[in-house]
Design an enzyme around this catalytic site. Structure first.
Site, PDB file in Angstrom:
ATOM      1  N   ARG A 130      24.138  22.768  -5.145  1.00 33.23           N
ATOM      2  CA  ARG A 130      23.553  22.044  -5.955  1.00 33.23           C
ATOM      3  C   ARG A 130      22.993  20.998  -5.350  1.00 33.23           C
ATOM      4  O   ARG A 130      22.165  20.450  -6.025  1.00 33.23           O
ATOM      5  CB  ARG A 130      24.418  21.685  -6.685  1.00 33.23           C
ATOM      6  CG  ARG A 130      23.839  21.078  -8.132  1.00 33.23           C
ATOM      7  CD  ARG A 130      25.118  20.552  -9.465  1.00 33.23           C
ATOM      8  NE  ARG A 130      25.456  19.919  -8.594  1.00 33.23           N
ATOM      9  CZ  ARG A 130      26.958  19.568  -8.502  1.00 33.23           C
ATOM     10  NH1 ARG A 130      27.936  20.839  -8.760  1.00 33.23           N
ATOM     11  NH2 ARG A 130      27.737  18.561  -7.863  1.00 33.23           N
ATOM     12  N   TYR A 134       0.466  16.261 -22.232  1.00 36.09           N
ATOM     13  CA  TYR A 134       0.783  17.171 -22.157  1.00 36.09           C
ATOM     14  C   TYR A 134       1.721  17.683 -23.335  1.00 36.09           C
ATOM     15  O   TYR A 134       2.763  17.122 -23.051  1.00 36.09           O
ATOM     16  CB  TYR A 134       0.778  17.862 -20.753  1.00 36.09           C
ATOM     17  CG  TYR A 134       2.380  19.590 -20.342  1.00 36.09           C
ATOM     18  CD1 TYR A 134       2.241  20.195 -21.692  1.00 36.09           C
ATOM     19  CD2 TYR A 134       3.296  19.776 -20.470  1.00 36.09           C
ATOM     20  CE1 TYR A 134       2.356  20.927 -21.306  1.00 36.09           C
ATOM     21  CE2 TYR A 134       4.213  20.215 -20.372  1.00 36.09           C
ATOM     22  CZ  TYR A 134       3.960  21.294 -20.916  1.00 36.09           C
ATOM     23  OH  TYR A 134       4.936  22.372 -20.997  1.00 36.09           O
ATOM     24  N   ASP A 185       2.026  11.775 -12.455  1.00 34.02           N
ATOM     25  CA  ASP A 185       1.662  13.271 -13.174  1.00 34.02           C
ATOM     26  C   ASP A 185       1.049  13.583 -12.203  1.00 34.02           C
ATOM     27  O   ASP A 185      -0.380  13.639 -12.769  1.00 34.02           O
ATOM     28  CB  ASP A 185       1.777  14.130 -14.512  1.00 34.02           C
ATOM     29  CG  ASP A 185       2.023  15.686 -14.697  1.00 34.02           C
ATOM     30  OD1 ASP A 185       1.546  16.422 -13.885  1.00 34.02           O
ATOM     31  OD2 ASP A 185       2.999  15.890 -15.455  1.00 34.02           O
ATOM     32  N   LYS A 241       2.396  25.157 -10.684  1.00 33.52           N
ATOM     33  CA  LYS A 241       0.935  25.508 -11.291  1.00 33.52           C
ATOM     34  C   LYS A 241       0.344  25.846 -10.157  1.00 33.52           C
ATOM     35  O   LYS A 241       0.112  26.563  -9.013  1.00 33.52           O
ATOM     36  CB  LYS A 241       0.348  24.540 -11.814  1.00 33.52           C
ATOM     37  CG  LYS A 241       1.667  24.476 -13.059  1.00 33.52           C
ATOM     38  CD  LYS A 241       1.123  25.273 -14.179  1.00 33.52           C
ATOM     39  CE  LYS A 241       1.903  24.743 -15.802  1.00 33.52           C
ATOM     40  NZ  LYS A 241       3.205  24.742 -15.697  1.00 33.52           N
TER      41      LYS A 241
END
Length: 387
Positions: free
Chosen positions: A56, A109, A182, A207
């Site tokens: 982690r 978005y 972004d 993406k």
């Protein structure tokens, strides 16, 4: 200068192949292995090998990807997460406190809007939408002493508005806020916001970074090491990290990003020309068009104009839904940035969460994620769908 430092100063395509990883000293493996391990043997109490104790906190496969995306964004540190929204939430919790405020795009978005409006607002972070294509509108939305983040997408999703990153950095910094960009639509190949004054870059690596529709992930990149320490703490404490296999896939995608993006852009430009001439299309929205209101800014801060485009059809929502249903080479689906072309109706799909709000998108709008297939086949498919 080390070999890695030299590579980090090389051209984009070279960095995309080599940054973040040196061939394994034991085996010579040129690709980072998938370290499918949760824990690591320590050489005595606190004697960590390479800083690894628990996956982690850090994993070598993830470290390689984080180094690579930081190099491509020309930042100092990169961070990989389980999704783009996990990256966004971790960033917000790291930087903001209840009672503070953020400015967000007025055509953000849908998932980002939902995060701010339904999750962070309940936690105590307020927000105001503003037209990020207008620095003065953003300045007017800033609340002195309260605004911590100015959050922009450029190009925005799905209306492809363009934000002047340098101008908005000045607006944010004058108010004592940080500029978050972004960069998902542009990718690091087309735009590097940190070099234009942004403080943090956000990606949905699902993406263009991953590029093959086979991984879900997110990333943050920063240039300030003090800011990096805050994110490091929250990334570990909140735990929404990218797993080793997801990190491997996203890193693999980075290696071909430049050649894929050039093909995405080539095909998008061909489709824009076709759609502009089609009688069933009432408007084409693409930053590469000279009449686009953000064209000059995009030409200044982007290498090319991207593989995303939107268009509106005569006949309203019914016609838009019909076009989406009739397409065959274009796959009807959400997401974007993969090698395959996608078509979607934002009002019913990716942006359903903003229906009825000031961020609602036009009902006759169709969004295309233009893939790397034959441009002739894509044009023929749209011709059939629009007829």
């Amino acid at each position: 200068m080390s070999t890695q430092e030299h590579r980090n100063k090389s051209g984009f395509e070279t960095r995309a192949i080599h940054a973040g990883y040196e061939p394994d000293p034991t085996t010579g493996a040129v690709i980072p292995p998938i370290y499918a391990t949760s824990t690591y043997k320590q050489d005595g109490v606190g004697g960590l090998r390479g800083g690894y104790e628990y996956s982690r906190s850090a994993n070598p496969t993830r470290t390689a990807f984080e180094g690579a995306i930081a190099a491509l964004e020309e930042g100092e540190r990169g961070f990989a997460f389980a999704s783009g929204l996990a990256a966004e939430d971790t960033l917000i919790r790291a930087l903001c406190r209840p009672g503070q405020h953020a400015v967000i795009p007025d055509d953000a978005y849908g998932g980002t809007f939902r995060l701010f409006d339904k999750v962070e607002k309940v936690w105590g972070l307020d927000h105001s939408p503003a037209a990020v294509s207008d620095p003065e509108a953003v300045r007017a939305a800033v609340r002195p002493g309260e605004t911590k983040l100015v959050w922009v997408e450029t190009p925005t999703n799905p209306l492809l508005n363009i934000a002047d990153i340098e101008a908005l950095a000045s607006v944010a910094h004058e108010a004592g806020a940080l500029l978050v960009v972004d960069n998902t639509f542009a990718s690091p190949y087309l735009q590097q916001p940190l070099t234009l004054g942004a403080d943090v870059v956000v990606h949905s690596t699902t993406k263009y970074v991953g590029g093959h529709s086979d991984v879900v992930g997110g990333a943050l990149v920063v240039r300030d090491l003090e800011l990096a320490e805050q994110i490091t703490f929250h990334q570990n404490s909140m735990g929404a990290v990218a797993g080793p296999f997801d990190s491997f896939l996203a890193h693999r995608g980075l290696k071909t990003l430049a050649v894929r993006m050039d093909r995405h852009c080539d095909n998008a430009e061909r489709l824009v020309a076709f759609l502009q001439a089609h009688p069933a299309v009432s408007q084409v929205i693409y930053p590469g068009l000279p009449e686009h209101p953000g064209h000059d800014v995009a030409a200044r801060q982007m290498r090319r104009y991207g593989g995303m485009l939107s268009f509106r059809v005569a006949g309203g929502e019914a016609k838009a839904l019909d076009v989406c249903a009739r397409a065959e080479v274009f796959t009807l689906g959400e997401s974007l940035g993969g090698v395959e072309s996608l078509i979607e109706h934002p009002g019913r799909m990716t942006h359903a969460s903003v229906a009825g709000t000031e961020l609602e998108v036009p009902a006759d709008l169709i969004r295309l994620s233009v893939g790397i297939e034959s441009a002739e086949d894509l044009i023929a498919d749209l011709e059939r769908a629009l007829s």
